[in-house]
Design an enzyme around this catalytic site. Structure first.
Site, PDB file in Angstrom:
ATOM      1  N   ASP A 247      -7.902  -5.434  -0.022  1.00  0.00           N
ATOM      2  CA  ASP A 247      -8.416  -6.285  -1.099  1.00  0.00           C
ATOM      3  C   ASP A 247      -8.004  -7.745  -0.976  1.00  0.00           C
ATOM      4  O   ASP A 247      -8.469  -8.584  -1.738  1.00  0.00           O
ATOM      5  CB  ASP A 247      -7.929  -5.752  -2.463  1.00  0.00           C
ATOM      6  CG  ASP A 247      -8.603  -4.444  -2.812  1.00  0.00           C
ATOM      7  OD1 ASP A 247      -9.792  -4.310  -2.498  1.00  0.00           O
ATOM      8  OD2 ASP A 247      -7.943  -3.571  -3.392  1.00  0.00           O
TER       9      ASP A 247
ATOM     10  N   HIS B 108       0.848  -1.187   0.000  1.00  0.00           N
ATOM     11  CA  HIS B 108       0.000   0.000   0.000  1.00  0.00           C
ATOM     12  C   HIS B 108       0.885   1.238   0.000  1.00  0.00           C
ATOM     13  O   HIS B 108       1.939   1.240   0.602  1.00  0.00           O
ATOM     14  CB  HIS B 108      -0.912   0.012   1.237  1.00  0.00           C
ATOM     15  CG  HIS B 108      -2.029   0.981   1.091  1.00  0.00           C
ATOM     16  ND1 HIS B 108      -1.895   2.299   1.441  1.00  0.00           N
ATOM     17  CD2 HIS B 108      -3.275   0.824   0.591  1.00  0.00           C
ATOM     18  CE1 HIS B 108      -3.036   2.912   1.166  1.00  0.00           C
ATOM     19  NE2 HIS B 108      -3.883   2.049   0.649  1.00  0.00           N
TER      20      HIS B 108
END
Ligand code: CMC
Length: 393
Positions: free
Chosen positions: A328, A271
């Site tokens: 996700d 991320h």
């Protein structure tokens, strides 16, 4: 004029002051309007969180009832819009359809292009968007299946109504499973905002030219579609299925992800801001175990996901780069368990993220931010003279 600072991907450039979402990437903290994501996921429902993000505070009973009533009253789309669905090829990805449909809403509500319209009218646009996005999404699924469209049922809650429009079939009784409703509510809450990410920045930048909100949101959906952003939820399941089909050798895929000469990345890992853990992933992982147990689902993909996580978290490559499972990584396994088809995963992300996009757009307009317009460092040809085509080599 002056010195231009180059920052590809805006890794260290703040583009705005914002009071919507607080995110501490080192400590793994995420708060909407000051409320920790863990508390909202546990206690709130999606429409309440939507209200919170858009308006700044949790609604009292009266505000909550009014907001829910408004959203319920705007779930229908213009009948003419149904014809658009007939024109898309049967192979169309629902994200392409969703972005087109959201953009086309601007043609049905042309007043949205007027930058001087009233606050009430702007609010109506917010309500229309939140209300209609589930109808638009469910219709794209029905149309891809060749099944009759199911109209919204205003007696149902937001999440129930979406599931009903997706899965009900005329003449057959459709029973909602409370486990599924709760799971979807939680997932939508966890996706509702994430400060200046790629799609939110897109919405702000499109909106900053005073283009209408429907078009800005449609652009946000397009930005979200990519596998490095919201499209990762579909990419994760496809990756897990590929590993299973390949014999289940997860170690081989970890090595591929580490290999700089191989473009393969471990989807659902890493991320831009979180470098220790993604608090949304922590909540989702726990929910995933609970939901699969409650539904009695035994998913091979979950086994592979757990192994990949276990191995990657011990591997110096992932440790040194601060790569952890993101939101996700496990969400697709839940979507799959509750019957959502893979190509609809990113659409679910868009439904969840919509209140965040609206809140970001509203803040930009209220703060009268200037048009978004990055600069560049030119590295092309220096001045040269035009050569007639006959004389070109
Ligand atoms: N697998 C293998 N290596 C990775 C991965 C990964 N998933 N992610 C980053 N790296 C490596 C990358 O190769 C680079 O290595 P090096 O320093 O040796 O060149 C280093 O880690 C830093 O990566 P980056 O691409 O410079 O980082 P970024 O901040 O630009 O990208 C990211 C962040 C999320 C796009 C990236 O981690 C990625 O592509 N992840 C996979 C896609 C994904 O899961 N996206 C969903 C993000 S969360 C949902 C959302 O909010 O959108």
């Amino acid at each position: 004029t002056g010195l231009i600072t180059l920052d590809p991907g805006y890794k260290n450039t703040g583009a705005t002051k914002s009071a919507v979402t607080f995110l501490d990437g080192e400590k793994g903290i995420l708060r909407y309007r000051g409320y920790p994501i863990e508390q909202l996921a546990e206690n709130s429902d999606f429409l309440e969180v939507a209200y919170l993000l858009i308006n700044g505070d949790l609604p009292n009973k009266k505000q909550s009832a009014y907001f829910k009533e408004r959203i319920t009253n705007h779930t229908l789309i213009h009948e003419d819009m149904k014809r658009f669905y007939e024109a898309f090829p049967s192979t169309a990805h629902p994200m392409g359809i969703l972005s087109s449909m959201l953009s086309s809403l601007s043609t049905f509500y042309p007043e949205s292009q007027n930058p001087n319209r009233s606050i009430e009218d702007i609010e109506l646009t917010f309500h229309r968007l939140v209300a209609k996005i589930t109808t638009l999404a469910a219709l794209s699924y029905k149309s891809s299946k060749g099944q009759p469209y199911i109209y919204p049922d205003n007696k149902k809650s937001y999440v129930e109504n979406f599931l009903y429009m997706m899965f009900a079939v005329p003449s057959e009784k459709y029973e909602l499973d409370p486990v599924v409703v709760d799971a979807l509510n939680k997932l939508l809450i966890l996706h509702a905002d994430h400060e200046q990410n790629c799609s939110a920045s897109t919405v702000r930048i499109v909106g900053s030219s005073q283009s209408n909100l429907y078009s800005a949101i449609s652009a946000g959906v397009s930005a979200l579609w990519g596998p490095l952003h919201g499209g990762a939820n579909q990419a994760v399941i496809e990756m897990l299925e590929m590993i299973i089909a390949d014999g289940g050798d997860y170690q081989k895929w970890i090595e591929k992800a580490k290999d700089k000469n191989d473009s393969f990345r471990l989807m659902g890992f890493g991320h831009r801001v979180y470098k220790n853990f993604d608090p949304r992933a922590t909540i989702i992982k726990k929910s995933c175990d609970e939901i699969l147990a409650k539904m009695g689902v035994d998913d091979k993909a979950l086994g592979i996901a757990r192994k990949l996580e276990e191995v990657a978290l011990k591997d110096p490559y992932f440790i040194e780069r601060g790569l952890y499972p993101n939101v996700d990584f496990y969400s697709g396994i839940i979507y799959r368990a509750i019957g959502i088809p893979t190509e609809m995963f990113t659409v679910l992300f868009a439904i969840g993220r919509l209140p965040g996009w609206i809140a970001q757009w509203k803040e930009m307009i209220e703060n009268q931010e200037p048009i978004g317009r990055p600069r560049q460092v030119y590295v092309g040809a220096t001045k040269r003279d035009y050569v007639p085509i006959e004389k070109r080599k």
